[in-house]
Design an enzyme around this catalytic site. Structure first.
Site, PDB file in Angstrom:
ATOM      1  CB  CYS A  18      15.924  24.611  89.984  1.00 40.11           C
ATOM      2  SG  CYS A  18      16.974  24.225  91.401  1.00 40.11           S
ATOM      3  CG  ASN A  21      22.120  25.846  92.813  1.00 40.52           C
ATOM      4  OD1 ASN A  21      23.178  26.317  93.172  1.00 40.52           O
ATOM      5  ND2 ASN A  21      22.052  24.948  91.851  1.00 40.52           N
ATOM      6  CB  CYS A  23      16.062  19.461  94.104  1.00 43.02           C
ATOM      7  SG  CYS A  23      15.645  19.389  95.847  1.00 43.02           S
ATOM      8  NE  ARG A  24      13.132  22.033  90.332  1.00 38.43           N
ATOM      9  CZ  ARG A  24      12.267  23.007  90.092  1.00 38.43           C
ATOM     10  NH1 ARG A  24      11.394  22.895  89.105  1.00 38.43           N
ATOM     11  NH2 ARG A  24      12.277  24.105  90.820  1.00 38.43           N
ATOM     12  CB  SER A  25      19.730  23.853  88.985  1.00 38.26           C
ATOM     13  OG  SER A  25      19.851  24.281  90.314  1.00 38.26           O
ATOM     14  CG  ASP A 134      10.943  21.832  93.791  1.00 34.54           C
ATOM     15  OD1 ASP A 134      11.680  20.922  94.219  1.00 34.54           O
ATOM     16  OD2 ASP A 134      10.968  22.991  94.231  1.00 34.54           O
TER      17      ASP A 134
END
Length: 168
Positions: A18, A21, A23-25, A134
């Protein structure tokens, strides 16, 4: 003389990507690790995460950690880092959380390795979406929504990896 038994190297390595690095990934890394362990594939598939931008060494966002923990995923050992050129050699699957990060990866990745790049949500076609939004500038509901998207995508990815590894 002491002999140390080396842990076998994974047959397939997956990198979740993401922007920062945080939140999402890392959420996708934690979810996929857990699902691979439940499927008995954790030793055969390596999982990591990185960002196309951002700092190195930070823990995931506390809201991501809290949302993941509520669903049984542990993100506490994950630390942020930026995508490196070595990642394209090391990982057979480099999965972006959204189209913008995929475009950035396409610019960084050597052309002969572009077949390793993709979007995570392509593993959950029933969702009808391409991008994991995001959640950073929103509230806790955004982090729950991210998990609602990442969980079925990781389920689909585990099925694909099982087929690739020849397990049922």
């Amino acid at each position: 003389m002491l002999f140390f038994r080396r842990k076998p190297l994974p047959e397939i390595n997956v990198l979740m990507v993401c922007l920062g690095n945080i939140c999402r990934s890392p959420t996708a890394e934690g979810v996929l690790r857990t699902k691979l362990a439940r499927a008995g594939l954790d030793g055969r598939v390596g999982v990591a995460s990185a960002g196309t931008h951002g700092e190195r060494g930070g823990a995931p966002d506390v809201r991501a950690v809290a949302a993941a923990a509520k669903r049984g995923y542990d993100l506490s050992s994950i630390r942020s880092r930026r995508v490196s050129s070595e990642d394209f050699d090391r990982h057979q699957w480099v999965l972006a959380m959204d189209g913008e990060n995929l475009e950035h990866l396409q610019r960084l990745c050597p052309a002969p390795l572009h077949d390793r790049l993709g979007l995570l949500l392509r593993h959950a076609p029933a969702l009808g979406l391409q991008d994991v939004p995001d959640p950073y500038y929103g509230g806790p509901a955004g982090f729950e929504h991210v998990l609602d998207l990442i969980e079925p995508a990781c389920d689909g990815l585990v099925l694909t990896l099982r087929k690739r590894l020849g397990t049922s």
